[in-house]
Design a protein around this motif. Structure first.
Motif, PDB file in Angstrom:
ATOM      1  N   VAL A 431       1.087  -1.086   0.075  1.00 26.84           N
ATOM      2  CA  VAL A 431       0.186   0.115  -0.120  1.00 26.84           C
ATOM      3  C   VAL A 431       1.030   1.203   0.167  1.00 26.84           C
ATOM      4  O   VAL A 431       1.711   1.239   0.678  1.00 26.84           O
ATOM      5  N   THR A 432       0.838   2.031  -0.970  1.00 21.20           N
ATOM      6  CA  THR A 432       1.564   3.351  -1.263  1.00 21.20           C
ATOM      7  C   THR A 432       0.709   4.463  -0.448  1.00 21.20           C
ATOM      8  O   THR A 432      -0.476   4.445  -0.591  1.00 21.20           O
ATOM      9  N   THR A 433       1.501   5.579  -0.053  1.00 26.83           N
ATOM     10  CA  THR A 433       0.914   6.561   0.542  1.00 26.83           C
ATOM     11  C   THR A 433       2.005   7.720   0.489  1.00 26.83           C
ATOM     12  O   THR A 433       3.015   7.566   0.294  1.00 26.83           O
ATOM     13  N   SER A 434       1.231   9.077   0.296  1.00 29.36           N
ATOM     14  CA  SER A 434       2.119  10.091   0.125  1.00 29.36           C
ATOM     15  C   SER A 434       1.506  11.338   0.600  1.00 29.36           C
ATOM     16  O   SER A 434       0.190  11.386   0.089  1.00 29.36           O
ATOM     17  N   PRO A 435       2.110  12.315   0.930  1.00 31.80           N
ATOM     18  CA  PRO A 435       1.499  13.534   1.586  1.00 31.80           C
ATOM     19  C   PRO A 435       1.330  14.507   0.278  1.00 31.80           C
ATOM     20  O   PRO A 435       2.109  15.523   0.383  1.00 31.80           O
ATOM     21  N   ASP A 436       0.533  14.252  -0.470  1.00 31.09           N
ATOM     22  CA  ASP A 436       0.472  15.216  -1.744  1.00 31.09           C
ATOM     23  C   ASP A 436       1.838  15.386  -2.487  1.00 31.09           C
ATOM     24  O   ASP A 436       1.793  16.412  -3.392  1.00 31.09           O
ATOM     25  N   VAL A 437       2.568  14.343  -2.604  1.00 31.27           N
ATOM     26  CA  VAL A 437       3.696  14.564  -3.415  1.00 31.27           C
ATOM     27  C   VAL A 437       3.864  13.031  -4.211  1.00 31.27           C
ATOM     28  O   VAL A 437       4.847  12.371  -4.613  1.00 31.27           O
ATOM     29  N   THR A 438       2.564  12.521  -4.552  1.00 31.14           N
ATOM     30  CA  THR A 438       2.581  11.103  -5.019  1.00 31.14           C
ATOM     31  C   THR A 438       3.441  11.241  -6.652  1.00 31.14           C
ATOM     32  O   THR A 438       4.058  10.345  -6.887  1.00 31.14           O
ATOM     33  N   VAL A 439       2.968  12.268  -7.236  1.00 34.49           N
ATOM     34  CA  VAL A 439       3.457  12.294  -8.590  1.00 34.49           C
ATOM     35  C   VAL A 439       4.869  12.680  -8.621  1.00 34.49           C
ATOM     36  O   VAL A 439       5.773  12.103  -9.279  1.00 34.49           O
ATOM     37  N   SER A 440       5.165  13.608  -7.917  1.00 33.39           N
ATOM     38  CA  SER A 440       6.588  14.184  -7.957  1.00 33.39           C
ATOM     39  C   SER A 440       7.694  13.468  -7.115  1.00 33.39           C
ATOM     40  O   SER A 440       8.464  13.625  -7.136  1.00 33.39           O
ATOM     41  N   THR A 441       7.250  12.166  -6.486  1.00 35.29           N
ATOM     42  CA  THR A 441       8.138  11.322  -6.083  1.00 35.29           C
ATOM     43  C   THR A 441       7.986  10.093  -6.816  1.00 35.29           C
ATOM     44  O   THR A 441       8.753   8.891  -6.594  1.00 35.29           O
ATOM     45  N   ASN A 442       7.450  10.080  -7.836  1.00 32.50           N
ATOM     46  CA  ASN A 442       7.380   8.809  -8.885  1.00 32.50           C
ATOM     47  C   ASN A 442       6.463   7.738  -8.457  1.00 32.50           C
ATOM     48  O   ASN A 442       6.927   6.618  -8.741  1.00 32.50           O
ATOM     49  N   LEU A 443       5.341   7.969  -7.839  1.00 32.04           N
ATOM     50  CA  LEU A 443       4.614   7.038  -7.402  1.00 32.04           C
ATOM     51  C   LEU A 443       3.579   6.623  -8.286  1.00 32.04           C
ATOM     52  O   LEU A 443       2.610   5.783  -8.443  1.00 32.04           O
ATOM     53  N   GLY A 444       3.582   7.697  -9.283  1.00 31.41           N
ATOM     54  CA  GLY A 444       2.464   7.667 -10.322  1.00 31.41           C
ATOM     55  C   GLY A 444       2.143   6.469 -11.152  1.00 31.41           C
ATOM     56  O   GLY A 444       0.864   5.994 -11.353  1.00 31.41           O
ATOM     57  N   ALA A 445       3.263   5.825 -11.671  1.00 34.02           N
ATOM     58  CA  ALA A 445       2.975   4.591 -12.358  1.00 34.02           C
ATOM     59  C   ALA A 445       2.414   3.531 -11.677  1.00 34.02           C
ATOM     60  O   ALA A 445       1.468   2.900 -12.050  1.00 34.02           O
ATOM     61  N   PHE A 446       2.750   3.181 -10.313  1.00 37.36           N
ATOM     62  CA  PHE A 446       2.196   2.511  -9.447  1.00 37.36           C
ATOM     63  C   PHE A 446       0.503   2.757  -9.100  1.00 37.36           C
ATOM     64  O   PHE A 446      -0.111   1.830  -9.452  1.00 37.36           O
ATOM     65  N   VAL A 447       0.325   4.124  -9.078  1.00 32.65           N
ATOM     66  CA  VAL A 447      -1.026   4.267  -8.682  1.00 32.65           C
ATOM     67  C   VAL A 447      -1.849   4.159  -9.962  1.00 32.65           C
ATOM     68  O   VAL A 447      -3.158   3.780  -9.874  1.00 32.65           O
ATOM     69  N   ASN A 448      -1.225   4.305 -11.099  1.00 31.40           N
ATOM     70  CA  ASN A 448      -1.945   4.316 -12.502  1.00 31.40           C
ATOM     71  C   ASN A 448      -2.444   2.813 -12.331  1.00 31.40           C
ATOM     72  O   ASN A 448      -3.428   2.537 -12.964  1.00 31.40           O
ATOM     73  N   ARG A 449      -1.523   1.697 -12.110  1.00 26.06           N
ATOM     74  CA  ARG A 449      -1.908   0.461 -12.407  1.00 26.06           C
ATOM     75  C   ARG A 449      -2.920   0.073 -11.270  1.00 26.06           C
ATOM     76  O   ARG A 449      -3.635  -0.910 -11.534  1.00 26.06           O
ATOM     77  N   ARG A 450      -2.485   0.361 -10.102  1.00 24.04           N
ATOM     78  CA  ARG A 450      -3.315  -0.003  -8.893  1.00 24.04           C
ATOM     79  C   ARG A 450      -4.296   0.727  -8.057  1.00 24.04           C
ATOM     80  O   ARG A 450      -5.088   0.096  -7.352  1.00 24.04           O
ATOM     81  N   GLY A 451      -4.371   1.972  -8.593  1.00 17.41           N
ATOM     82  CA  GLY A 451      -5.364   2.568  -8.305  1.00 17.41           C
ATOM     83  C   GLY A 451      -5.420   3.245  -6.862  1.00 17.41           C
ATOM     84  O   GLY A 451      -4.652   3.008  -5.953  1.00 17.41           O
ATOM     85  N   LEU A 452      -6.468   4.259  -6.574  1.00 17.16           N
ATOM     86  CA  LEU A 452      -6.342   4.816  -5.180  1.00 17.16           C
ATOM     87  C   LEU A 452      -7.529   4.142  -4.309  1.00 17.16           C
ATOM     88  O   LEU A 452      -8.486   3.780  -5.017  1.00 17.16           O
ATOM     89  N   PHE A 453      -7.122   4.438  -3.132  1.00 13.41           N
ATOM     90  CA  PHE A 453      -8.096   3.517  -2.355  1.00 13.41           C
ATOM     91  C   PHE A 453      -9.253   4.714  -1.718  1.00 13.41           C
ATOM     92  O   PHE A 453      -8.810   5.616  -1.229  1.00 13.41           O
ATOM     93  N   ALA A 454     -10.442   4.142  -1.708  1.00 17.63           N
ATOM     94  CA  ALA A 454     -11.482   4.676  -0.933  1.00 17.63           C
ATOM     95  C   ALA A 454     -12.616   3.725  -0.868  1.00 17.63           C
ATOM     96  O   ALA A 454     -12.730   2.918  -1.346  1.00 17.63           O
ATOM     97  N   ARG A 455     -13.124   3.830   0.308  1.00 21.42           N
ATOM     98  CA  ARG A 455     -14.515   3.035   0.609  1.00 21.42           C
ATOM     99  C   ARG A 455     -15.444   3.118  -0.528  1.00 21.42           C
ATOM    100  O   ARG A 455     -15.925   1.806  -0.881  1.00 21.42           O
ATOM    101  N   GLN A 456     -15.657   4.044  -0.896  1.00 21.64           N
ATOM    102  CA  GLN A 456     -16.447   4.346  -2.119  1.00 21.64           C
ATOM    103  C   GLN A 456     -15.855   4.759  -3.377  1.00 21.64           C
ATOM    104  O   GLN A 456     -15.135   5.441  -3.302  1.00 21.64           O
ATOM    105  N   SER A 457     -16.303   3.983  -4.462  1.00 19.94           N
ATOM    106  CA  SER A 457     -15.654   4.176  -5.748  1.00 19.94           C
ATOM    107  C   SER A 457     -15.916   5.690  -6.071  1.00 19.94           C
ATOM    108  O   SER A 457     -17.030   6.312  -5.776  1.00 19.94           O
TER     109      SER A 457
END
Ligand SMILES: Cc1ncc(C[n+]2csc(CCOP(=O)(O)OP(=O)(O)O)c2C)c(N)n1
Ligand SMILES: [Mg+2]
Length: 796
Positions: A431-457
């Protein structure tokens, strides 16, 4: 049969007695030549004794987890002692070496602490994030055979001043936090003094604002009954408007003072006076201190009335030091009972001398009944409250698409992208997490593939509108990235919560958190707290140092390599090349899951079996990558902290030891030096932390009689002659590597960064701070006196 209320009332007295006896023992009966007196615990524990008795012996369920206000630890230990989960020996040794801890500790106490506390505010936020972690685990379909637990924090009212609590509240609101109870011990006293009037109203408005239910627990049953008597309305009016200072002072002074003050203020020779006169001084004092936080029936009703999963803040009025001679006194934080006061109380409690530690001494209830009642307390019903979760296998290597020139930050993103793509089982637990620097710390590709978490889509509107964007921003219960607002404290406390799910929620996660390296300092206490609880996570900090150059002087980090070395429970790495980063990440995912005993490895002298968290300090600087095969031997050296990038020859007069993004300068300097000096070696240091830890541990082992103990750095430096000098260079504080000279008595010139704030190109800044090739050559010249080094330019 004793009814439940009488039983709980008796237990409350017992808890307070045992907590007080523990403190008294530590202060008066144990030899304490260090002169330290147990401060803070006595009055704070008394304040929470009723609430804790109600929660632990009646209200809480096995699946609930609690963070106890630090200074109420004697209550906690007393409760566990009554349950047979804490030993007399450890209580007698409260605050002593290996005794019961001053503040409840998951790692150091034996009595099943759910969340450590100590640095106020952090345990509070931990409950909120632990509830979010529970939601995350369950939304992914794990652990659903267990009931949902409530995460409960018992909070001091002055503790509510800590800003991290408010940061957590905002984040909790965004993520729809549930199943969280915060009970504020509203005794209107802090450490130094009585707190401001009317704080509860600010608290109430704020909690409601963030979607919490608020329950204000002000008066107990006795007072409510008195309010209903003739003249009672006047009494209610008086107490409602009584300033905190005066109320506290009267609590301290007792019955006669109450009578005088009340008679002076509202005595009417009529109904009110009669109401007062019907009571003895003692009864009047009992009435006027009958706040809801000390009134068992009121507490039980309030707690047991909650039949939903919304977050609830209970503001419970209490008296600091309740029931003790210094109750309400503004200086009572460090208040201790004198031996004479303790003696009086012992007698009043019916405790015989020499029987102070006996569990049911003085209870006036049949022991068998008390025992039965304790055994039936739901909270303890399922025994030890910690879960274990199986280790997830990590593949032997982590792949990435190699390029001739890359940065470690870019490599990190590519490695995670490959993990996201390859579908190994462990990837589902990341599970990845970042304080508003997801893109600028290069997590973007992982998030594109695995999506963001929320209880409701939640769909990505940009995508729906077919607006081109590099990043899909789609939320769903299956998503594997938790996006946080900017507050770094929240990142670390969330990592602390996610990094403990194996133990608290029975399901293992592999949390990876990213932030800019300098902002580690913003959340440092929370990072320390997470490590102290033994939470397991991978912290990826990027960009780092002055190498981030034009990005901004304010964002440069100097101290973080030293933080990485000094932080217990955190293995710090700073790779220069992406293949090193891949080896370190592979190791990290495994290391995060280890929980063996602390025996040191006889090769490295590191305690690798115990495992821990991992910190990678990365860079945005693109540098040429070595063309090499990653052998098992090289991998091991990278993990252990260093390898010879260019081995020194037998006549080496100088070697260059570098860490991280300055690798090209170190390698270039070695090349230039080679024209005038033979056998120059280049030592690539991937972890000053582990290298140093192995060395000090081996030294300790030798002192204990393991004469052959040798650490990785000692073996690496052993071919060097004593006369050989070492130039160390890092984009960080020079002390990170300066210790290398002490390993085997070599002279060192340590280059690094001691000032920050100037922007420029990487070349500008390396020259300015003296970590460029020319500065390395000057340092080498200074170490090899007599031998002129070629290509030297004057230093700026
Ligand atoms: C971050 C942090 N700062 C300071 C302290 C020292 N400290 C411990 S308790 C306390 C005040 C406690 O007041 P409150 O929260 O109202 O609890 P009470 O003593 O009333 O039970 C302070 C300042 C601490 N433990 N952690
Ligand atoms: Mg207080």
């Amino acid at each position: 049969m004793t009814d439940r209320l009488s039983m709980l009332a008796a237990l409350e007295r017992k808890v307070l007695w045992l907590a007080s006896w523990t403190i008294h023992h530590a202060n008066h009966l144990r030899d304490s030549r260090d002169g330290l007196k147990v401060g803070g615990h006595q009055a704070s524990s008394a304040s929470l004794a009723t609430i804790m008795t109600a929660l632990y012996f009646a209200v809480l369920r096995p699946q609930d987890r609690v963070a106890v206000k630090p200074h109420a630890s004697p209550n906690f230990h007393a409760i566990q002692y009554l349950m047979g989960n804490q030993t007399r020996e450890k209580l007698e040794n409260f605050r002593g070496f290996k005794g019961a801890q001053s503040y409840p500790s998951r790692t150091k106490d034996v009595d099943d602490v759910d969340f450590s506390t100590g640095s106020v505010g952090l345990g509070v936020a931990q409950t909120l994030f632990s509830s979010l972690a529970q939601d995350y685990v369950r939304a992914h379909g794990w652990g659903t055979d267990r009931p949902e637990g409530r995460m409960v924090a018992l909070i001091g009212d002055a503790e509510m001043d800590e800003g991290n609590i408010y940061e957590a509240l905002i984040e909790g609101w965004k993520h729809g936090v549930r199943n969280t109870w915060w009970v504020v011990d509203y005794n209107r006293q802090s450490l130094d003094a009585v707190v401001r009037e009317g704080l509860w109203e600010r608290f109430e408005a704020m909690f409601r604002n963030f979607g919490w239910d608020v329950v204000i627990l002000k008066y107990g049953k006795l007072l409510e009954a008195a309010f209903a008597e003739p003249g009672g309305d006047k009494l209610r009016q008086w107490i409602d408007t009584c300033p905190n200072q005066l109320y506290s002072a009267l609590c301290y002074q007792g019955g006669a003072a109450w009578r005088k003050r009340l008679t002076d203020d509202i005595g009417d020779q009529g109904k009110v006076s009669k109401l007062l006169d019907r009571r003895t001084d003692e009864e009047l004092a009992g009435l006027m201190t009958n706040l809801a936080g000390h009134d068992m029936p009121t507490l039980l009703e309030a707690f047991e009335a909650v039949d939903h999963d919304r977050p609830v803040c209970f503001i419970a009025y209490t008296i600091k030091g309740f029931g003790l001679p210094f109750q309400g006194h503004k200086d009572n934080h460090a208040g201790l009972m004198t031996p004479a006061q303790m003696e009086n109380w012992r007698q009043a409690m019916g405790v015989r001398p020499g029987h102070e530690w006996e569990r049911f001494e003085g209870l006036k209830l049949p022991a068998a009944e008390v025992e039965r009642f304790l055994k039936s307390a739901p909270f303890f019903a399922e025994g030890r409250r910690r879960y274990e979760a199986a280790k997830l296998p990590i593949p032997a290597t982590l792949a990435f698409p190699a390029q001739a020139a890359m940065s470690t930050q870019q490599g990190f993103g590519l490695i995670l992208n490959e993990i996201a793509r390859a579908r190994e089982p462990f990837a589902d637990r990341i599970v990845t997490t970042s304080p508003d620097v997801t893109v600028s710390t290069n997590l973007g590709a992982f998030v594109n593939r695995r999506g963001l978490f929320a209880r409701q889509s939640m769909a990505d509107t940009f995508k729906q509108e077919r607006i081109p964007s590099t990043f899909a921003w789609e939320f769903s219960p299956e998503g594997q990235h938790i996006e946080l607002g900017i507050a770094e404290m929240n990142l670390f406390i969330l990592l602390s919560a996610l990094g403990l799910t194996h133990s608290i929620h029975g399901e293992r996660l592999l949390p990876v958190g990213t932030l800019y390296d300098p902002f580690i300092q913003r959340g440092l206490d929370a990072l320390n707290y997470a490590c102290y609880q033994d939470a397991r996570f991978m912290l990826v900090a990027t960009p780092a140092g002055v190498t981030l150059a034009p990005e901004g002087g304010a964002h440069q980090s100097i101290a973080t390599p030293l933080i990485g070395m000094a932080q217990d429970g955190l293995a710090a790495f700073e790779p220069a090349f992406v293949d090193e980063a891949a080896a370190i990440m592979r190791f990290g995912f495994d290391y995060m899951q280890r929980d063996g005993e602390g025996d040191p490895d006889e090769h490295t002298w590191l305690r690798d079996e115990t495992g821990g968290s991992v910190y990678l300090r990365l860079s945005t600087r693109t540098i040429d990558q070595p063309q090499r095969a990653m052998t098992a031997e090289l991998t091991e050296d990278i993990i252990n902290g260093a390898y010879w990038m260019r081995p020194p020859g037998p006549n080496a007069q100088v070697i260059i030891a570098y860490t991280g993004a300055v690798a090209p300068e170190a390698i270039a300097a070695a090349g230039l030096l080679a024209e005038s000096h033979r056998d120059v070696g280049v030592l690539a240091i991937t972890s000053a932390d582990r290298l140093n830890a192995g060395w000090t541990a081996a030294e300790r082992a030798r002192q204990r009689g393991h004469h052959g103990a040798a650490s990785h750095v000692e073996r690496l430096l052993s071919p060097l002659s004593r006369e050989c000098g070492i130039v160390t260079v890092i984009d960080g504080h020079p002390a990170t590597l300066a210790w290398l000279g002490a390993v085997d008595g070599h002279r060192v010139k340590a280059l690094g960064v001691e000032h920050f704030g100037q922007t420029g190109t990487v070349d500008d800044l390396y020259r300015h701070h003296g970590i460029d090739t020319n500065a390395i050559l000057h340092a080498a010249q200074a170490l090899t006196s007599g031998r002129p080094v070629r290509y030297l330019r004057a230093l700026p």
